[in-house]
Design a protein around this motif. Structure first.
Motif, PDB file in Angstrom:
ATOM      1  N   GLY A 119      21.467  16.546 -25.975  1.00  0.00           N
ATOM      2  CA  GLY A 119      22.623  16.434 -26.852  1.00  0.00           C
ATOM      3  C   GLY A 119      23.953  16.367 -26.137  1.00  0.00           C
ATOM      4  N   GLY A 120      23.934  16.503 -24.820  1.00  0.00           N
ATOM      5  CA  GLY A 120      25.182  16.395 -24.081  1.00  0.00           C
ATOM      6  C   GLY A 120      25.668  14.962 -24.026  1.00  0.00           C
ATOM      7  N   GLY A 121      26.873  14.796 -23.501  1.00  0.00           N
ATOM      8  CA  GLY A 121      27.431  13.456 -23.387  1.00  0.00           C
ATOM      9  C   GLY A 121      28.921  13.493 -23.187  1.00  0.00           C
ATOM     10  N   LEU A 122      29.527  12.336 -23.384  1.00  0.00           N
ATOM     11  CA  LEU A 122      30.977  12.184 -23.239  1.00  0.00           C
ATOM     12  C   LEU A 122      31.607  12.148 -24.627  1.00  0.00           C
ATOM     13  CD1 LEU A 122      33.525  11.527 -21.555  1.00  0.00           C
ATOM     14  CD2 LEU A 122      32.873   9.108 -21.727  1.00  0.00           C
ATOM     15  N   VAL A 123      32.631  12.953 -24.815  1.00  0.00           N
ATOM     16  CA  VAL A 123      33.306  13.018 -26.107  1.00  0.00           C
ATOM     17  C   VAL A 123      34.802  13.200 -25.880  1.00  0.00           C
ATOM     18  CG1 VAL A 123      32.983  15.510 -26.326  1.00  0.00           C
ATOM     19  CG2 VAL A 123      33.248  14.119 -28.386  1.00  0.00           C
ATOM     20  N   GLN A 124      35.595  12.705 -26.802  1.00  0.00           N
ATOM     21  CA  GLN A 124      37.041  12.890 -26.697  1.00  0.00           C
ATOM     22  C   GLN A 124      37.428  14.290 -27.157  1.00  0.00           C
ATOM     23  OE1 GLN A 124      38.854   9.673 -28.922  1.00  0.00           O
ATOM     24  NE2 GLN A 124      39.052   8.436 -27.063  1.00  0.00           N
ATOM     25  N   ALA A 125      38.548  14.736 -26.649  1.00  0.00           N
ATOM     26  CA  ALA A 125      39.062  16.041 -27.064  1.00  0.00           C
ATOM     27  C   ALA A 125      39.211  16.078 -28.586  1.00  0.00           C
ATOM     28  CB  ALA A 125      40.399  16.306 -26.398  1.00  0.00           C
ATOM     29  N   GLY A 126      38.799  17.198 -29.158  1.00  0.00           N
ATOM     30  CA  GLY A 126      38.814  17.345 -30.612  1.00  0.00           C
ATOM     31  C   GLY A 126      37.507  16.972 -31.272  1.00  0.00           C
ATOM     32  N   GLY A 127      36.636  16.355 -30.518  1.00  0.00           N
ATOM     33  CA  GLY A 127      35.358  15.926 -31.052  1.00  0.00           C
ATOM     34  C   GLY A 127      34.320  17.043 -31.071  1.00  0.00           C
ATOM     35  N   SER A 128      33.104  16.668 -31.457  1.00  0.00           N
ATOM     36  CA  SER A 128      32.016  17.630 -31.607  1.00  0.00           C
ATOM     37  C   SER A 128      30.748  17.120 -30.936  1.00  0.00           C
ATOM     38  CB  SER A 128      31.714  17.869 -33.097  1.00  0.00           C
ATOM     39  OG  SER A 128      32.818  18.413 -33.768  1.00  0.00           O
ATOM     40  N   LEU A 129      29.939  18.061 -30.522  1.00  0.00           N
ATOM     41  CA  LEU A 129      28.600  17.777 -30.019  1.00  0.00           C
ATOM     42  C   LEU A 129      27.679  18.894 -30.485  1.00  0.00           C
ATOM     43  CD1 LEU A 129      29.161  16.685 -26.292  1.00  0.00           C
ATOM     44  CD2 LEU A 129      28.350  15.225 -28.150  1.00  0.00           C
ATOM     45  N   ARG A 130      26.416  18.564 -30.620  1.00  0.00           N
ATOM     46  CA  ARG A 130      25.414  19.575 -30.937  1.00  0.00           C
ATOM     47  C   ARG A 130      24.343  19.536 -29.857  1.00  0.00           C
ATOM     48  NH1 ARG A 130      20.686  19.858 -35.471  1.00  0.00           N
ATOM     49  NH2 ARG A 130      20.754  22.093 -35.926  1.00  0.00           N
ATOM     50  N   LEU A 131      24.236  20.629 -29.130  1.00  0.00           N
ATOM     51  CA  LEU A 131      23.220  20.746 -28.094  1.00  0.00           C
ATOM     52  C   LEU A 131      21.957  21.372 -28.687  1.00  0.00           C
ATOM     53  CD1 LEU A 131      25.307  22.075 -25.067  1.00  0.00           C
ATOM     54  CD2 LEU A 131      24.982  19.720 -25.858  1.00  0.00           C
ATOM     55  N   SER A 132      20.819  20.922 -28.192  1.00  0.00           N
ATOM     56  CA  SER A 132      19.539  21.490 -28.570  1.00  0.00           C
ATOM     57  C   SER A 132      18.820  21.971 -27.328  1.00  0.00           C
ATOM     58  CB  SER A 132      18.672  20.455 -29.281  1.00  0.00           C
ATOM     59  OG  SER A 132      19.268  19.993 -30.470  1.00  0.00           O
ATOM     60  N   CYS A 133      18.012  22.989 -27.501  1.00  0.00           N
ATOM     61  CA  CYS A 133      17.198  23.511 -26.406  1.00  0.00           C
ATOM     62  C   CYS A 133      15.800  23.744 -26.963  1.00  0.00           C
ATOM     63  CB  CYS A 133      17.788  24.792 -25.861  1.00  0.00           C
ATOM     64  SG  CYS A 133      16.755  25.617 -24.630  1.00  0.00           S
ATOM     65  N   ALA A 134      14.895  22.873 -26.586  1.00  0.00           N
ATOM     66  CA  ALA A 134      13.509  22.972 -27.036  1.00  0.00           C
ATOM     67  C   ALA A 134      12.696  23.729 -25.995  1.00  0.00           C
ATOM     68  CB  ALA A 134      12.929  21.590 -27.253  1.00  0.00           C
ATOM     69  N   VAL A 135      11.970  24.732 -26.454  1.00  0.00           N
ATOM     70  CA  VAL A 135      11.191  25.583 -25.560  1.00  0.00           C
ATOM     71  C   VAL A 135       9.706  25.325 -25.778  1.00  0.00           C
ATOM     72  CG1 VAL A 135      10.709  27.941 -24.819  1.00  0.00           C
ATOM     73  CG2 VAL A 135      12.994  27.328 -25.669  1.00  0.00           C
ATOM     74  N   SER A 136       8.970  25.207 -24.707  1.00  0.00           N
ATOM     75  CA  SER A 136       7.518  25.043 -24.774  1.00  0.00           C
ATOM     76  C   SER A 136       6.861  26.050 -23.851  1.00  0.00           C
ATOM     77  CB  SER A 136       7.110  23.619 -24.390  1.00  0.00           C
ATOM     78  OG  SER A 136       7.502  23.332 -23.061  1.00  0.00           O
ATOM     79  N   GLY A 137       5.605  26.345 -24.116  1.00  0.00           N
ATOM     80  CA  GLY A 137       4.852  27.259 -23.277  1.00  0.00           C
ATOM     81  C   GLY A 137       4.893  28.705 -23.723  1.00  0.00           C
ATOM     82  N   ARG A 138       5.784  29.021 -24.649  1.00  0.00           N
ATOM     83  CA  ARG A 138       5.881  30.397 -25.159  1.00  0.00           C
ATOM     84  C   ARG A 138       6.692  30.353 -26.443  1.00  0.00           C
ATOM     85  NH1 ARG A 138       5.482  35.579 -22.776  1.00  0.00           N
ATOM     86  NH2 ARG A 138       5.132  34.633 -20.735  1.00  0.00           N
ATOM     87  N   THR A 139       6.250  31.095 -27.438  1.00  0.00           N
ATOM     88  CA  THR A 139       7.036  31.171 -28.653  1.00  0.00           C
ATOM     89  C   THR A 139       8.261  32.036 -28.431  1.00  0.00           C
ATOM     90  OG1 THR A 139       6.995  31.766 -30.985  1.00  0.00           O
ATOM     91  CG2 THR A 139       5.678  33.113 -29.506  1.00  0.00           C
ATOM     92  N   ILE A 140       9.384  31.601 -28.979  1.00  0.00           N
ATOM     93  CA  ILE A 140      10.637  32.331 -28.751  1.00  0.00           C
ATOM     94  C   ILE A 140      10.986  33.256 -29.912  1.00  0.00           C
ATOM     95  CG2 ILE A 140      11.548  30.482 -27.295  1.00  0.00           C
ATOM     96  CD1 ILE A 140      13.368  29.727 -29.705  1.00  0.00           C
ATOM     97  N   SER A 141      10.104  33.366 -30.883  1.00  0.00           N
ATOM     98  CA  SER A 141      10.446  34.086 -32.109  1.00  0.00           C
ATOM     99  C   SER A 141      10.763  35.556 -31.889  1.00  0.00           C
ATOM    100  CB  SER A 141       9.324  33.933 -33.127  1.00  0.00           C
ATOM    101  OG  SER A 141       8.110  34.452 -32.615  1.00  0.00           O
ATOM    102  N   SER A 142      10.320  36.136 -30.780  1.00  0.00           N
ATOM    103  CA  SER A 142      10.614  37.548 -30.519  1.00  0.00           C
ATOM    104  C   SER A 142      11.570  37.723 -29.343  1.00  0.00           C
ATOM    105  CB  SER A 142       9.323  38.318 -30.268  1.00  0.00           C
ATOM    106  OG  SER A 142       8.628  37.782 -29.156  1.00  0.00           O
ATOM    107  N   TYR A 143      12.231  36.650 -28.945  1.00  0.00           N
ATOM    108  CA  TYR A 143      13.116  36.689 -27.797  1.00  0.00           C
ATOM    109  C   TYR A 143      14.549  36.313 -28.170  1.00  0.00           C
ATOM    110  CZ  TYR A 143       8.897  36.729 -24.885  1.00  0.00           C
ATOM    111  OH  TYR A 143       7.700  37.043 -24.298  1.00  0.00           O
TER     112      TYR A 143
END
Length: 124
Positions: free
Chosen positions: A8-32
């Motif tokens: 979700g990263g990238g180049l954006v102008q000041a005042g703009g928006s971005l949404r980063l995502s972090c997908a996790v595999s190999g372990r459930t994160i529900s208790s972390y």
């Protein structure tokens, strides 16, 4: 093996928006807890935001409070960082991390697994 992949990263102008995502595999994160950090060129990696296992408790660095929002979807094993009103000083590589505990913390040394990072560049 636990893997974290930021996107979700990238180049954006000041005042703009971005949404980063972090997908996790190999372990459930529900208790972390999960965290986001960033590192600008020539600087140390800094805490940005953290969230507890359920999403009910969040912490933010003063520099992003009111502009960034951390959230999580345990069913998707994914954590997000919504970034609004971006400033040139937000330019950095953004990392997500897993903390093997339910409560979020602000120190990077408390986190156990890290992604490779995604570049965010904000132009003026």
């Amino acid at each position: 093996q636990v893997q974290l992949v930021e996107s979700g990263g990238g180049l954006v102008q000041a005042g703009g928006s971005l949404r980063l995502s972090c997908a996790v595999s190999g372990r459930t994160i529900s208790s972390y807890a999960m965290g986001w950090f960033r590192q600008a060129p020539g600087k140390e990696r800094d805490f940005i935001a953290a969230i507890n296992w359920s999403g009910g408790i969040t912490y933010y660095a003063d520099s992003v409070k009111g502009r960034f929002t951390i959230s999580r979807d345990n069913a998707k094993n994914t954590v997000y960082l919504q970034m609004n009103s971006l400033k040139p000083e937000d330019t950095a590589v953004y990392f997500c991390a897993v903390l093997k505990g339910i409560d979020p913390r602000l120190q990077q040394y408390d986190y156990h697994y890290w992604g490779q990072g995604t570049q965010v560049t904000v132009s003026s």
